[in-house]
Design a protein around this motif. Structure first.
Motif, short mmCIF file in Angstrom:
data_model
loop_
_atom_site.label_atom_id
_atom_site.label_comp_id
_atom_site.label_asym_id
_atom_site.label_seq_id
_atom_site.Cartn_x
_atom_site.Cartn_y
_atom_site.Cartn_z
N LEU A 167 -28.10 6.25 -7.02
CA LEU A 167 -27.89 5.28 -8.18
C LEU A 167 -28.92 4.87 -8.98
N SER A 168 -30.02 4.86 -8.67
CA SER A 168 -31.23 4.35 -9.41
C SER A 168 -31.71 5.20 -10.50
N VAL A 169 -31.55 6.59 -10.25
CA VAL A 169 -31.80 7.79 -11.26
C VAL A 169 -31.48 7.44 -12.45
N PRO A 170 -30.28 7.26 -12.94
CA PRO A 170 -29.92 6.92 -14.09
C PRO A 170 -30.41 5.49 -14.77
N VAL A 171 -30.41 4.48 -13.89
CA VAL A 171 -30.97 3.20 -14.38
C VAL A 171 -32.34 3.33 -14.58
N LEU A 172 -33.18 4.15 -14.17
CA LEU A 172 -34.52 4.27 -14.38
C LEU A 172 -34.75 5.25 -15.63
N ARG A 173 -33.77 5.92 -16.00
CA ARG A 173 -33.80 6.70 -17.15
C ARG A 173 -34.58 8.17 -16.99
N ALA A 204 -34.62 -2.38 -9.67
CA ALA A 204 -33.13 -1.79 -9.51
C ALA A 204 -33.11 -1.12 -8.06
N PRO A 205 -34.18 -0.36 -7.80
CA PRO A 205 -33.74 0.68 -6.86
C PRO A 205 -33.84 -0.23 -5.63
N TYR A 206 -34.68 -1.51 -5.45
CA TYR A 206 -34.51 -2.17 -4.25
C TYR A 206 -33.29 -2.96 -4.25
N GLY A 207 -32.77 -3.57 -5.57
CA GLY A 207 -31.47 -4.12 -5.33
C GLY A 207 -30.31 -3.21 -5.04
N ALA A 208 -30.50 -1.95 -5.45
CA ALA A 208 -29.52 -0.96 -5.11
C ALA A 208 -29.30 -0.71 -3.73
N VAL A 209 -30.73 -0.80 -2.71
CA VAL A 209 -30.60 -0.74 -1.54
C VAL A 209 -29.57 -1.69 -0.83
#
Length: 570
Positions: free
Chosen positions: A400-406, A334-339
């Motif tokens: 944006l990745s912080v909540p996705v990574l919980r 997800a973090p790389y997809g977010a970028v």
């Protein structure tokens, strides 16, 4: 008002060039020969550049100091700003445990270590370089390779060589955008020209990686996959340089390469699978094992957030007991997809306009510099795109990745502060190096060197990428190399009749090769595999390959400067 003079010493360009080259000689000698730490070598070079500007070129001391401060500011934002945020992004995955998920996912594609080396060091490493740069691909991928049983020295060498061809468009295209900012050349034209040089290396790098891992036997057994990976990345980078925003070129190339390689592995029969190559050739010594286990494990704890225990180098890792869910795998990506998502959204008209509106443009305080014709020097103006810069885009993706990574906000903030502390000397070094570039540019030292180098005429073309090679090898950054030598390449082109796009792009393309032997990258690689203090061993492992690569690039640039391949220049 300071008016630039390009022959201030005895009205001689040659004598003036002898003084103008002193900051560069200082940097090269302190780093390359005396092996001084990069931060102090960069600071010493900045001091010498200021002395030459004031004493030899007659630049007012206040303006010289102001120019150095402007360079330091540009060095922080946008140059090192992206590295800070990109490494923080990866550390978020470490803190959440998803870095281990990513490693296990990559390792499950194939049990063969040579295949894993291509997937991790070349494909995944290219994606990390596209997003982060700054040595992160070497450190992260080396730890991943050791964790699946690759010999430490081989793991480091493989990652150093792999982290070359993606560098030109790395860090969301930062080397090219900085070069365009300094030279005032179109970003797209530089991108297209680099896209007709750097992909040449990509064709052969996977083959080199396989050879390092398993010699001729590896080439004989794994060459089909190496060819697929190299060709897919090269073609995607070549096409992307013409069709995509510079920020997306390497991201798309890395994803295309990974998809093509994984797809090929699914249908290709490798024959003999090699899962334990550490003992078969150049087995690690007892001392080497000690270094690898002590340092590598420590690095793993740092880079993977204290994840799974690393196997003993030279042993086959035990099968992973845990099967990661699809949701965990998606969160790891997800973090790389977010970028990628944020970069793509920034290209949308109204969104890009909104982000670009938060921009500061102003004359830099204390600088009043004109060229001999009375025109203001462009470097006296500063422009900071606070939200549209590559580093800010990565920061937004991280948020944006912080909540996705919980993860909680407190963990994210503490991770960021710790990351800033760990990178403090890297920030200092980059700020000093870019400060040197700005002082030399504003005082006229760079133009003097360019006029002097132009005496070589058309013969300068094959030397052009070698300058980028040396500059990146010593500064550790293709972006810093472009800041240092971009104007020199431009000035030389104007005085020799060679294409300015060709020479400036050659500086970038040559710089990607120097990345493998830069002291900073060697140090990162040595620490990652637990070989602290043995950077010389790594240097000897990779320097020969870089000589071959820069020779190939020099020949290509020379042919591009002639009617033979001149049609390739936009």
């Amino acid at each position: 008002m300071y008016t630039q003079i390009f022959d201030p010493v005895a009205h001689s360009v040659g004598a003036s060039a002898a003084f103008a080259v002193l900051p560069l000689l200082c940097l090269f000698i302190l780093l390359g020969l005396l092996r001084m730490q990069a931060r102090w070598a960069a600071l010493a070079s900045l001091a010498v550049s200021l002395a030459v500007a004031v004493l030899a070129y007659g630049m007012p001391a206040g303006q010289a100091a102001s120019g150095a401060l402007e360079g330091a500011a540009i060095g922080f934002f946008p140059i090192i700003w992206i590295g800070i945020n990109a490494i923080w992004l990866f550390k978020l995955t470490q803190a959440s445990g998803h870095a281990d998920v990513l490693r296990r996912t990559l390792a499950r594609v194939s049990a063969d270590q040579r295949v894993q080396a291509i997937l991790i060091a070349f494909c995944f490493g290219a994606l990390l370089e596209a997003l982060a740069g700054g040595g992160a691909p070497v450190a992260i991928c080396a730890v991943l390779l050791i964790s699946i049983g690759v010999e430490p020295l081989k793991a480091a060498a493989v990652c150093l060589i792999a982290d070359t061809s993606p560098v030109a468009f790395g860090a969301l295209g930062l080397p090219i955008t900085v070069l365009a900012k300094i030279t005032k050349l179109p970003v797209h034209d530089i991108s297209v020209m680099v896209g007709r040089q750097a992909p040449l290396l990509s064709l052969f790098i996977p083959l080199i990686l396989v050879f390092i891992i398993d010699g001729r036997r590896g080439l004989k057994e794994v060459w089909p996959l190496a060819v697929v990976a190299g060709v897919s990345f090269a073609l995607a980078q070549f096409a992307g340089s013409m069709l995509l925003p510079v920020e997306l070129v390497d991201i798309v190339a890395a994803l295309v390469c990974a998809a093509a390689s994984i797809g090929f592995v699914r249908v290709w029969s490798i024959g003999t699978i090699r899962t334990d190559l550490a003992k078969s050739r150049n087995a690690v010594s007892t001392t080497g094992e000690h270094f690898a286990m002590a340092g590598g494990a420590a690095m793993a704890a740092t880079m993977t957030g204290g994840g799974e225990r690393m196997p003993r180098p030279g042993s086959t890792p035990a099968p992973a007991a845990r099967i990661d869910s699809t949701g965990d795998i998606l969160r790891a990506l997800a973090p790389y997809g977010a970028v990628i998502l944020v970069v793509a959204l920034a290209q949308v008209g109204f969104i890009g306009h909104a982000l670009g509106a938060v921009t500061s443009s102003f004359p830099w305080p204390g600088l009043h510099v004109v060229d001999p014709k009375g025109a203001a020097v462009s470097a006296t103006g500063a422009k900071f795109e606070w939200l549209l810069s590559a580093g800010s885009i990565v920061l937004i993706a991280g948020l944006l990745s912080v909540p996705v990574l919980r993860l909680g906000a407190g963990v994210a903030v503490r991770t960021y502060i710790k990351n800033l502390h760990e990178l403090r000397w890297a920030v200092f070094t980059v700020c000093c190096v870019v400060g040197v570039a700005y002082v030399m540019n504003l005082s006229g030292q760079i133009v003097t060197l360019g006029i002097w180098a132009a005496k070589a005429g058309p013969a300068f073309a094959p030397v052009s990428p070698i300058l980028g090679w040396f500059a990146t090898a010593l500064t550790g950054s293709d972006t810093s190399a472009n800041a240092l030598f971009g104007m020199l390449q431009l000035t030389t082109a104007h005085h020799t009749g060679l294409s300015d796009i060709l020479l400036t792009a050659a500086n970038t393309s040559g710089g990607v090769v120097g990345k493998a032997i830069s002291p900073q990258n060697l140090a990162v690689g040595a620490v990652a595999v637990g070989m602290m203090g043995r950077e010389g061993v790594l240097f000897r492992r990779v320097v020969g390959w870089t000589v071959l690569m820069i020779a190939a690039l020099s020949l290509l640039v020379y042919l591009q400067s002639t009617p033979v391949l001149g049609w390739m220049v936009p």
